[in-house]
Design a protein around this motif. Structure first.
Motif, PDB file in Angstrom:
ATOM      1  N   PRO A 430       0.827  -1.217   0.000  1.00 36.16           N
ATOM      2  CA  PRO A 430       0.000   0.000   0.000  1.00 36.16           C
ATOM      3  C   PRO A 430       0.858   1.264   0.000  1.00 36.16           C
ATOM      4  O   PRO A 430       1.814   1.375   0.774  1.00 36.16           O
ATOM      5  CB  PRO A 430      -0.818  -0.130   1.285  1.00 36.16           C
ATOM      6  CG  PRO A 430      -0.883  -1.607   1.541  1.00 36.16           C
ATOM      7  CD  PRO A 430       0.429  -2.156   1.066  1.00 36.16           C
ATOM      8  N   ALA A 431       0.538   2.198  -0.875  1.00 42.71           N
ATOM      9  CA  ALA A 431       1.378   3.379  -1.090  1.00 42.71           C
ATOM     10  C   ALA A 431       1.580   4.227   0.169  1.00 42.71           C
ATOM     11  O   ALA A 431       2.711   4.653   0.449  1.00 42.71           O
ATOM     12  CB  ALA A 431       0.798   4.222  -2.219  1.00 42.71           C
ATOM     13  N   PRO A 432       0.550   4.528   0.965  1.00 39.22           N
ATOM     14  CA  PRO A 432       0.797   5.376   2.147  1.00 39.22           C
ATOM     15  C   PRO A 432       1.801   4.761   3.119  1.00 39.22           C
ATOM     16  O   PRO A 432       2.692   5.458   3.632  1.00 39.22           O
ATOM     17  CB  PRO A 432      -0.596   5.511   2.781  1.00 39.22           C
ATOM     18  CG  PRO A 432      -1.548   5.249   1.663  1.00 39.22           C
ATOM     19  CD  PRO A 432      -0.886   4.229   0.805  1.00 39.22           C
ATOM     20  N   GLU A 433       1.664   3.469   3.390  1.00 33.23           N
ATOM     21  CA  GLU A 433       2.581   2.802   4.310  1.00 33.23           C
ATOM     22  C   GLU A 433       3.991   2.725   3.702  1.00 33.23           C
ATOM     23  O   GLU A 433       4.994   2.912   4.410  1.00 33.23           O
ATOM     24  CB  GLU A 433       2.072   1.408   4.631  1.00 33.23           C
ATOM     25  CG  GLU A 433       0.870   1.357   5.568  1.00 33.23           C
ATOM     26  CD  GLU A 433      -0.432   1.784   4.894  1.00 33.23           C
ATOM     27  OE1 GLU A 433      -1.366   2.195   5.599  1.00 33.23           O
ATOM     28  OE2 GLU A 433      -0.512   1.715   3.647  1.00 33.23           O
ATOM     29  N   ARG A 434       4.050   2.440   2.430  1.00 35.16           N
ATOM     30  CA  ARG A 434       5.346   2.367   1.751  1.00 35.16           C
ATOM     31  C   ARG A 434       6.076   3.698   1.849  1.00 35.16           C
ATOM     32  O   ARG A 434       7.267   3.758   2.188  1.00 35.16           O
ATOM     33  CB  ARG A 434       5.125   1.959   0.295  1.00 35.16           C
ATOM     34  CG  ARG A 434       6.355   2.022  -0.583  1.00 35.16           C
ATOM     35  CD  ARG A 434       6.008   1.568  -2.002  1.00 35.16           C
ATOM     36  NE  ARG A 434       7.087   1.900  -2.918  1.00 35.16           N
ATOM     37  CZ  ARG A 434       7.195   3.057  -3.555  1.00 35.16           C
ATOM     38  NH1 ARG A 434       6.280   4.007  -3.364  1.00 35.16           N
ATOM     39  NH2 ARG A 434       8.200   3.283  -4.373  1.00 35.16           N
ATOM     40  N   GLU A 435       5.380   4.794   1.564  1.00 35.99           N
ATOM     41  CA  GLU A 435       6.016   6.112   1.590  1.00 35.99           C
ATOM     42  C   GLU A 435       6.402   6.518   3.006  1.00 35.99           C
ATOM     43  O   GLU A 435       7.461   7.129   3.223  1.00 35.99           O
ATOM     44  CB  GLU A 435       5.080   7.142   0.964  1.00 35.99           C
ATOM     45  CG  GLU A 435       4.870   6.916  -0.539  1.00 35.99           C
ATOM     46  CD  GLU A 435       3.723   7.749  -1.102  1.00 35.99           C
ATOM     47  OE1 GLU A 435       3.136   8.533  -0.319  1.00 35.99           O
ATOM     48  OE2 GLU A 435       3.405   7.590  -2.297  1.00 35.99           O
ATOM     49  N   ALA A 436       5.570   6.170   3.981  1.00 33.10           N
ATOM     50  CA  ALA A 436       5.891   6.508   5.375  1.00 33.10           C
ATOM     51  C   ALA A 436       7.143   5.770   5.832  1.00 33.10           C
ATOM     52  O   ALA A 436       8.011   6.345   6.511  1.00 33.10           O
ATOM     53  CB  ALA A 436       4.704   6.185   6.274  1.00 33.10           C
ATOM     54  N   LEU A 437       7.244   4.513   5.470  1.00 36.55           N
ATOM     55  CA  LEU A 437       8.411   3.728   5.872  1.00 36.55           C
ATOM     56  C   LEU A 437       9.669   4.228   5.175  1.00 36.55           C
ATOM     57  O   LEU A 437      10.740   4.299   5.794  1.00 36.55           O
ATOM     58  CB  LEU A 437       8.178   2.250   5.570  1.00 36.55           C
ATOM     59  CG  LEU A 437       7.220   1.526   6.519  1.00 36.55           C
ATOM     60  CD1 LEU A 437       6.860   0.156   5.974  1.00 36.55           C
ATOM     61  CD2 LEU A 437       7.834   1.397   7.914  1.00 36.55           C
ATOM     62  N   ILE A 438       9.583   4.565   3.908  1.00 33.23           N
ATOM     63  CA  ILE A 438      10.756   5.075   3.193  1.00 33.23           C
ATOM     64  C   ILE A 438      11.265   6.347   3.859  1.00 33.23           C
ATOM     65  O   ILE A 438      12.479   6.512   4.085  1.00 33.23           O
ATOM     66  CB  ILE A 438      10.412   5.319   1.710  1.00 33.23           C
ATOM     67  CG1 ILE A 438      10.320   3.984   0.961  1.00 33.23           C
ATOM     68  CG2 ILE A 438      11.454   6.212   1.046  1.00 33.23           C
ATOM     69  CD1 ILE A 438       9.895   4.116  -0.490  1.00 33.23           C
ATOM     70  N   ALA A 439      10.360   7.252   4.198  1.00 34.31           N
ATOM     71  CA  ALA A 439      10.769   8.503   4.854  1.00 34.31           C
ATOM     72  C   ALA A 439      11.417   8.214   6.203  1.00 34.31           C
ATOM     73  O   ALA A 439      12.439   8.826   6.570  1.00 34.31           O
ATOM     74  CB  ALA A 439       9.559   9.421   5.020  1.00 34.31           C
ATOM     75  N   ALA A 440      10.838   7.271   6.955  1.00 35.05           N
ATOM     76  CA  ALA A 440      11.389   6.947   8.272  1.00 35.05           C
ATOM     77  C   ALA A 440      12.757   6.287   8.152  1.00 35.05           C
ATOM     78  O   ALA A 440      13.672   6.570   8.943  1.00 35.05           O
ATOM     79  CB  ALA A 440      10.420   6.037   9.023  1.00 35.05           C
ATOM     80  N   LEU A 441      12.939   5.412   7.173  1.00 31.41           N
ATOM     81  CA  LEU A 441      14.223   4.739   7.000  1.00 31.41           C
ATOM     82  C   LEU A 441      15.300   5.713   6.551  1.00 31.41           C
ATOM     83  O   LEU A 441      16.457   5.610   6.977  1.00 31.41           O
ATOM     84  CB  LEU A 441      14.078   3.598   5.992  1.00 31.41           C
ATOM     85  CG  LEU A 441      13.153   2.453   6.424  1.00 31.41           C
ATOM     86  CD1 LEU A 441      13.020   1.422   5.317  1.00 31.41           C
ATOM     87  CD2 LEU A 441      13.656   1.802   7.695  1.00 31.41           C
ATOM     88  N   ASP A 442      14.935   6.667   5.710  1.00 29.25           N
ATOM     89  CA  ASP A 442      15.908   7.685   5.314  1.00 29.25           C
ATOM     90  C   ASP A 442      16.330   8.526   6.523  1.00 29.25           C
ATOM     91  O   ASP A 442      17.516   8.837   6.692  1.00 29.25           O
ATOM     92  CB  ASP A 442      15.324   8.595   4.231  1.00 29.25           C
ATOM     93  CG  ASP A 442      15.310   7.926   2.864  1.00 29.25           C
ATOM     94  OD1 ASP A 442      15.955   6.869   2.716  1.00 29.25           O
ATOM     95  OD2 ASP A 442      14.649   8.460   1.948  1.00 29.25           O
ATOM     96  N   ALA A 443      15.369   8.872   7.350  1.00 29.31           N
ATOM     97  CA  ALA A 443      15.693   9.663   8.538  1.00 29.31           C
ATOM     98  C   ALA A 443      16.582   8.864   9.492  1.00 29.31           C
ATOM     99  O   ALA A 443      17.525   9.407  10.085  1.00 29.31           O
ATOM    100  CB  ALA A 443      14.407  10.092   9.243  1.00 29.31           C
ATOM    101  N   GLU A 444      16.299   7.580   9.646  1.00 34.56           N
ATOM    102  CA  GLU A 444      17.100   6.744  10.535  1.00 34.56           C
ATOM    103  C   GLU A 444      18.521   6.589  10.007  1.00 34.56           C
ATOM    104  O   GLU A 444      19.493   6.639  10.763  1.00 34.56           O
ATOM    105  CB  GLU A 444      16.443   5.376  10.694  1.00 34.56           C
ATOM    106  CG  GLU A 444      17.200   4.387  11.559  1.00 34.56           C
ATOM    107  CD  GLU A 444      17.372   4.865  12.990  1.00 34.56           C
ATOM    108  OE1 GLU A 444      18.357   4.447  13.633  1.00 34.56           O
ATOM    109  OE2 GLU A 444      16.520   5.657  13.465  1.00 34.56           O
ATOM    110  N   THR A 445      18.665   6.406   8.692  1.00 34.79           N
ATOM    111  CA  THR A 445      19.999   6.296   8.107  1.00 34.79           C
ATOM    112  C   THR A 445      20.775   7.588   8.290  1.00 34.79           C
ATOM    113  O   THR A 445      21.954   7.575   8.689  1.00 34.79           O
ATOM    114  CB  THR A 445      19.903   5.967   6.603  1.00 34.79           C
ATOM    115  OG1 THR A 445      19.194   4.735   6.436  1.00 34.79           O
ATOM    116  CG2 THR A 445      21.285   5.818   5.988  1.00 34.79           C
ATOM    117  N   ALA A 446      20.127   8.718   8.012  1.00 35.14           N
ATOM    118  CA  ALA A 446      20.801  10.013   8.155  1.00 35.14           C
ATOM    119  C   ALA A 446      21.238  10.246   9.593  1.00 35.14           C
ATOM    120  O   ALA A 446      22.310  10.808   9.852  1.00 35.14           O
ATOM    121  CB  ALA A 446      19.877  11.135   7.686  1.00 35.14           C
TER     122      ALA A 446
END
Length: 724
Positions: A430-446
């Motif tokens: 599902p697109a909303p969950e996918r986009e939320a997780l991508i944003a969170a993973l980018d923030a965690e990596t940074a």
């Protein structure tokens, strides 16, 4: 000096260990300049700093260092063996395929020993080329081939790999040991072997703060056991991997290990360590069923019943034999998913965050309603800080490729490099969950990345993929991780393969296939098609008791189509994991340079061939609006047990290449984007001027003149970029 240790350092770091100067003036200056000249013949040179340091050492020390270094770099580029060709004048005077075959028949008819058999075959209308004396074996000596070729004319585009100055060998080996042992990504087999050498030499020295990769820990634990140091264990599987290492087996646990008889002190050490792990956390017994058979075989060597003082260790073998039942987390999760209780499954997996993240795709697809999808995302966000950086990035890459595009095919590459393609029949995430997780993973990596200060980036590095697996990049020179894209410049592209059989007659075949936009075959060069508009094949060699080479010469401007794929087929005999040695590579040169078929300073890639299957696809070449680019694959196809040919693999290769190009890997560009807001400044390096102060440098090679306090990331140590 321990030359074996020094060679490991040079291979991994491109740094030459240099002992402290004894204040002997410039006794080594002549020898150092001679070494520099010799290195340039194979495409290497000494940095100005290294040349100066060597000049201050005794001449015999420089000579000893030089011999070891030359042997190392020659092997790195593939110049440690003799590369002969079947057609002596290659790429000139390569005959038409049918004409060549007919000449072999004529030669056989003139040979009294072969005449009768050849006539019998001709009467039946089919001739086996392998029965013809002139086919498949060198018809001239290596020295005759050399005499037929002019000297290479140097060109500005020839490869020059700079070797930099290192400190004393003990310091260099210790630093490399800490880097490899503490790597956040798994190492390939060759690098694990090097880690074992380093671990033995550094067992009594400084140790990494953490060893996150289990295979690395097994290698380090073996060295610690042999030197009498305490073992580093926190799971029962750590003990199993260590036992595999002691038996020269597979510490990744992919292949079964034949356990050797173990001495009583070793048995006591393993059982004591196992007992301590289970006593501290009985839940660790749930890991045993995943490797039930190896545990049962190991129990036959450890004899746990002889040591009643370690009852918790005995419990491991009771579970393996089925005498004690434990329920694994995975079985509980499967039961919850079958009952549609996805939120509970996610909550259970949250106790093992790595497993939760690896299951995110399935959990989100399985969730029957929005409330349960929200629970899955909430569990993932809550545990993000407990997941390894490699898993965070792997899931981020996975989710990026799980958009709603239809008609996609999935390319699978296992840890050994074996690859296959299948239709993607999964429902979309599902697109909303996918986009939320991508944003969170980018923030965690940074959040985990170190402050870069002044970030200096070679643009050629931007499309290099992050090495998220141990076999993402095999050993060699100029090798980039799977999924990377790099520019290819030059008029002539020359592929080469070398192999040396171990115990059976072995025939490898080098081929190159040209594909159009639709991935359909236009033409190929191989032993069945020696010449085409695009170039020439050097001739088929069918056995390699002393080593053999094949080459393909290509004029890039003449290549038809959009894709060019070199492949190495096992036609007969030993596979890539069985031969004594095998490697693939390519050279780039200008038309007027001439030279021998193999010229080490024109080599851009030399990649070891070690993998499953009978067909190797190291990389592919893609024509774009701005020229040709290499797409790095490092994939092995299963193929047939015998007689693999480029013609028989055409459909499979086309399908795999299409799927590989559709998959978008995380690259250095992604890291640069994440770091841009935290960096003092970001500069794309023009290849000339360097800043005066320290920088974080990302590039294909380390340039001379960087501030000594700079942090440097090149393909050789790119694994260090993956946060813990």
């Amino acid at each position: 000096m321990d030359h074996g240790l020094a060679q490991v350092v040079v291979r991994h770091t491109h740094r030459v260990p240099v002992p402290p100067s004894s204040g002997s003036g410039r006794q080594g200056e002549v020898a150092a300049r001679q070494l520099d000249a010799a290195l340039m013949t194979v495409g290497f040179k000494l940095s100005a700093e290294l040349l100066e340091l060597l000049a201050g050492l005794p001449e015999e020390t420089v000579a000893e260092t030089g011999r070891s270094t030359l042997r190392t770099v020659a092997a790195m580029v593939g110049d440690h063996v003799r590369h002969n060709v079947y057609f002596r004048d290659f790429p000139a005077n390569v005959p038409d395929t049918f004409d060549f075959w007919m000449s072999c028949v004529v030669d056989a008819l003139a040979d009294p020993a072969a005449r009768a058999g050849t006539l019998d075959q001709l009467s039946e209308g089919v001739v086996n080329l392998l029965t013809l004396p002139a086919y498949g074996t060198y018809q001239h000596a290596y020295e005759e081939m050399l005499a037929a070729h002019d000297e290479l004319i140097p060109a500005a585009g020839d490869r020059v790999t700079v070797l930099h100055a290192g400190g004393p060998l003990e310091d260099e080996a210790g630093a490399l040991y800490l880097a490899l042992a503490g790597s956040t990504t798994p190492l390939g087999e060759d690098r694990l072997a090097d880690l074992r050498i380093l671990a033995g030499a550094c067992a009594d020295g400084p140790q990494p703060e953490a060893i996150p990769v289990r295979e690395n820990r097994a290698v380090v634990n073996r060295a610690r056991l042999e030197s009498g140091c305490p073992l580093l264990l926190d799971t029962v599987t750590d003990v199993l991997r260590l036992a595999c290492s002691l038996s020269e087996g597979d510490v990744t646990l992919r292949e079964p290990t034949r356990f050797k008889a173990l001495s009583r002190p070793v048995r006591r050490a393993l059982l004591a360590g196992l007992d301590a792990v289970v006593e501290a956390s009985p839940a660790k017994l749930t890991d045993v069923p995943a490797y039930r058979e190896p545990w049962k075989r190991l129990g036959e060597r450890l004899h746990p019943h002889e040591y009643p003082r370690w009852p918790h260790a005995a419990a491991v073998f009771e579970v393996a034999r089925g005498e004690r039942r434990v329920r694994s987390v995975d079985s509980h999760v499967e039961e919850l998913l079958e009952r549609g209780r996805v939120a509970e499954a996610a909550e259970l997996l949250a106790s093992a965050p790595g497993r939760l993240y690896r299951a995110l795709d399935r959990l989100l697809r399985s969730a029957p309603d929005q409330q349960q999808r929200d629970a899955v995302v909430a569990a993932a966000l809550r545990t993000a800080g407990q997941v390894s950086g490699r898993v965070v990035l792997s899931v981020r890459e996975h989710l990026h490729n799980r958009d709603a595009k239809s008609g996609r095919r999935r390319v699978f590459v296992n840890r050994a490099g074996g690859g296959w393609v299948a239709d993607d029949t999964r429902a979309p995430v599902p697109a909303p969950e996918r986009e939320a997780l991508i944003a969170a993973l980018d923030a965690e990596t940074a959040r985990r990345l170190p402050d870069p200060g002044h970030l200096l980036v070679d643009p050629e590095m931007l499309d290099v993929a992050l090495p998220l697996s141990g076999r993402a990049a095999p050993s060699g020179l100029g090798v980039l991780p799977r999924g990377s894209l790099s520019r290819v410049e030059g008029e002539l592209l020359r592929f080469f393969v070398y192999w040396k059989e171990r115990g059976r007659t072995t025939d490898y075949d080098l081929s190159a296939v040209m594909l159009d936009d639709a991935f359909d075959t236009l033409a190929w060069l191989s032993w069945t098609s020696l010449t085409e508009v695009e170039g020439e094949h050097s001739g088929d060699i069918t056995e390699a008791p002393h080593g053999a080479s094949e080459f393909i010469d290509l004029r890039l401007g003449a290549v038809r189509g959009t894709y060019l794929v070199p492949e190495v087929d096992v036609y007969a005999g030993e596979g890539f994991d069985e031969v004594a040695e095998s490697f693939f590579g390519f050279m780039l040169r200008e038309a007027e340079q001439r030279g021998r078929p193999f010229e080490p300073r024109t080599v851009r890639l030399k990649s070891d061939l070690r993998g499953p299957g009978r067909v190797a696809l190291p990389l592919a070449f893609v024509r774009g609006a701005d020229g040709w680019h290499a797409k790095w694959l490092h994939v092995y196809l299963k193929g047939d047990p015998a007689r693999n040919t480029v013609e028989g693999n055409r459909l499979t290769v086309g399908a795999l290449l299409r799927a590989a190009l559709e998959h978008e890997s995380l690259t250095i560009r992604h890291f640069v984007d994440l770091l841009a807001d935290r960096a003092d400044s970001v500069t794309l390096w023009d290849g000339t001027t360097l800043p005066e102060g320290p920088v974080t440098f990302l590039g294909l090679t380390r340039p001379e003149g960087l501030h000594p306090d700079s942090r440097v990331l090149t393909p050789e140590n790119l694994r260090d970029a993956i946060p813990a």
